[in-house]
Motif scaffolding. Sequence first.
Motif, mmCIF file in Angstrom:
data_model
loop_
_atom_site.group_PDB
_atom_site.id
_atom_site.type_symbol
_atom_site.label_atom_id
_atom_site.label_comp_id
_atom_site.label_asym_id
_atom_site.label_seq_id
_atom_site.Cartn_x
_atom_site.Cartn_y
_atom_site.Cartn_z
ATOM 1 N N VAL A 301 45.891 27.610 84.950
ATOM 2 C CA VAL A 301 47.007 27.572 83.528
ATOM 3 C C VAL A 301 48.212 28.396 84.366
ATOM 4 O O VAL A 301 48.253 29.167 84.538
ATOM 5 N N VAL A 302 49.178 27.583 84.167
ATOM 6 C CA VAL A 302 50.516 27.930 84.657
ATOM 7 C C VAL A 302 51.605 28.332 83.654
ATOM 8 O O VAL A 302 51.798 27.571 82.821
ATOM 9 N N SER A 303 51.943 29.472 83.754
ATOM 10 C CA SER A 303 52.892 30.042 82.428
ATOM 11 C C SER A 303 54.224 30.465 83.095
ATOM 12 O O SER A 303 54.290 30.396 84.214
ATOM 13 N N GLY A 304 55.241 30.531 82.348
ATOM 14 C CA GLY A 304 56.614 30.942 82.761
ATOM 15 C C GLY A 304 57.490 30.032 82.348
ATOM 16 O O GLY A 304 58.959 30.369 82.185
ATOM 17 N N VAL A 305 57.129 28.784 81.892
ATOM 18 C CA VAL A 305 58.302 27.933 81.405
ATOM 19 C C VAL A 305 58.393 28.189 79.843
ATOM 20 O O VAL A 305 57.381 28.535 79.026
ATOM 21 N N LYS A 306 59.673 27.993 79.403
ATOM 22 C CA LYS A 306 60.020 28.255 77.932
ATOM 23 C C LYS A 306 60.725 26.814 77.236
ATOM 24 O O LYS A 306 61.427 26.196 78.000
ATOM 25 N N ARG A 307 60.237 26.624 76.175
ATOM 26 C CA ARG A 307 61.003 25.651 75.542
ATOM 27 C C ARG A 307 61.902 26.173 74.432
ATOM 28 O O ARG A 307 61.410 26.826 73.462
ATOM 29 N N PRO A 308 63.501 26.319 74.408
ATOM 30 C CA PRO A 308 64.360 26.725 73.654
ATOM 31 C C PRO A 308 64.461 26.171 72.306
ATOM 32 O O PRO A 308 64.164 24.764 72.396
ATOM 33 N N ASN A 309 64.497 26.816 71.209
ATOM 34 C CA ASN A 309 64.723 26.289 69.998
ATOM 35 C C ASN A 309 63.707 25.261 69.553
ATOM 36 O O ASN A 309 64.036 24.079 69.113
ATOM 37 N N ALA A 310 62.683 25.497 69.658
ATOM 38 C CA ALA A 310 61.708 24.344 69.437
ATOM 39 C C ALA A 310 61.175 24.792 67.838
ATOM 40 O O ALA A 310 61.213 25.755 67.335
ATOM 41 N N ILE A 311 60.752 23.656 67.224
ATOM 42 C CA ILE A 311 60.068 23.690 66.147
ATOM 43 C C ILE A 311 58.586 23.605 66.279
ATOM 44 O O ILE A 311 58.233 22.729 67.026
ATOM 45 N N PRO A 344 56.166 11.443 59.228
ATOM 46 C CA PRO A 344 55.445 11.105 60.645
ATOM 47 C C PRO A 344 56.172 12.148 61.662
ATOM 48 O O PRO A 344 57.305 12.404 61.710
ATOM 49 N N VAL A 345 55.271 12.471 62.611
ATOM 50 C CA VAL A 345 55.984 13.562 63.543
ATOM 51 C C VAL A 345 55.450 13.213 65.089
ATOM 52 O O VAL A 345 54.679 12.331 65.355
ATOM 53 N N VAL A 346 56.398 13.670 66.086
ATOM 54 C CA VAL A 346 55.868 13.307 67.334
ATOM 55 C C VAL A 346 55.601 14.632 67.846
ATOM 56 O O VAL A 346 56.544 15.343 68.321
ATOM 57 N N PRO A 347 54.282 15.034 68.277
ATOM 58 C CA PRO A 347 53.949 16.361 68.644
ATOM 59 C C PRO A 347 54.209 16.323 70.284
ATOM 60 O O PRO A 347 54.126 15.344 70.843
ATOM 61 N N GLY A 348 54.494 17.613 70.770
ATOM 62 C CA GLY A 348 54.697 17.951 72.088
ATOM 63 C C GLY A 348 53.229 18.743 72.596
ATOM 64 O O GLY A 348 52.291 18.410 72.556
ATOM 65 N N VAL A 362 54.157 22.179 69.381
ATOM 66 C CA VAL A 362 55.588 22.008 69.334
ATOM 67 C C VAL A 362 55.863 20.498 68.766
ATOM 68 O O VAL A 362 54.995 19.557 69.072
ATOM 69 N N ILE A 363 56.700 20.332 67.847
ATOM 70 C CA ILE A 363 56.982 18.958 67.116
ATOM 71 C C ILE A 363 58.566 18.617 67.740
ATOM 72 O O ILE A 363 59.525 19.401 67.622
ATOM 73 N N LYS A 364 58.359 17.590 68.566
ATOM 74 C CA LYS A 364 59.492 16.915 69.378
ATOM 75 C C LYS A 364 60.401 16.085 68.275
ATOM 76 O O LYS A 364 61.779 16.209 68.127
ATOM 77 N N GLN A 365 59.738 15.394 67.422
ATOM 78 C CA GLN A 365 60.668 14.645 66.407
ATOM 79 C C GLN A 365 59.973 14.734 65.166
ATOM 80 O O GLN A 365 58.671 14.829 65.051
ATOM 81 N N GLY A 366 60.638 14.520 64.017
ATOM 82 C CA GLY A 366 60.155 14.379 62.727
ATOM 83 C C GLY A 366 60.467 15.627 61.723
ATOM 84 O O GLY A 366 60.406 15.343 60.573
ATOM 85 N N LEU A 367 60.514 16.696 62.266
ATOM 86 C CA LEU A 367 60.951 18.011 61.464
ATOM 87 C C LEU A 367 62.033 18.820 62.002
ATOM 88 O O LEU A 367 62.545 18.590 63.161
#
Length: 408
Positions: A301-311, A344-348, A362-367
């Motif tokens: 499990v590799v950590s250290g990456v961030k997704r900014p302004n995520a829903i 409908p949503v597109v999850p990440g 994480v929801i990439k699209q729909g919200l």
Amino acid sequence: MSPRHSVESLRLLPVLTLAALLSACGNGQSQEAAAGGMSAQAVTVQTLAARDVAIDFEYPGQTAGSREVEIRARVSGIIDRRFYEEGSQVKAGAALFRIDPAPYAAAAAAAEANVATAQANLAKAERDHARYQPLIEARAISQMDFDNVASALDIARANLKAAQAQYNTARINLGYTEIHAPIPGVIGRALKVEGALASADSDSLLATMAQIDPIDVNFAVSDADRTKLQSEAQAGTLLLPAGNAGYSVRLKSNDGRWLAQAGKLNFSDYKADTNTGAYSTRARFNNPKGELTPGQFVRVVVSGVKRPNAIVVPQRAVLDGATGKYVYVVGKGQDGKPAAEPRPVVPGEWVQLEGAEGNGWVIKQGLKAGDQVVVDGTARIFFPFQPINPLTAEQAAAAAAAQPAARQ
């Protein structure tokens, strides 16, 4: 109706129900008809806000010693002793095997005698040269006679050097008869038994050993994953650490248990493997208790990456439909009152949220930020745009606490 038709009807019931839900999404009259005066169901909602979330990536990996060495015979001979216990921990410099030293001790003694002979010959040549030196100055002997004496001195000196080199080689070979551990670590089974012939030219492997503290874990990142990470980083939707030191790596067993302490990436290949198309990657972990051993299969499990302004929404809020994933948000019915609107949503990625929220998605699209998503009570929603009574988590907890008091 026959039993067979009854069974088929039961099988089709979920499909028909889902189809009704989807068709009702676009039909306002059907929504009002379906509501039919139904009382609003209490549901728990969460108002969404954009936030930075940590993203983990998981890969299959295999452990390996941080240093793995082969123990080989450097001289040929009969193995007359093994000093270690197979599978045990050994220290650097510990004796492992001994090859019969007698022939090599004899060779070293002979070489030492040759050195003594060469030293005696050199001393004689030096005395001869000293006697002939005044004679050539007095022209009492020919130049040829003096040159022969000088050449004999040079040859004696060279012979001494050759004898000393042979003696050093013999001593080195004698030292090679006792084989020591080059590193600290765990040593495997002996590949040669006592009494077997070890050949330095061909059959020289006696055992293998590995240093397991620290221990390495090798895994591979597919070309598709690497390309996706790079493209999202360039687009600004992912924030990657500046270098390998910015990543934290943890290990899980195949049954989900966390293993060892967090480690660090220490290698990432610059080119893809020609056979798999993946990029070889390695992480290193402290392993003082020897909990990890070479060859184990683990989850990296590799950590250290961030997704900014995520829903992000709780995983339990995301439902499966005939056309994909969807959530219920607080919308408005035709009467203007709160209603359950399917979205409908597109999850990440799945993420670990702090506090009582638990696992998130994480929801990439729909919200978007500000949407109110139903997180609890979706089982009480039977059709799209059903009337609902949206409550915050605090209001829902207060209402639940008030019910026992009301019964009393």
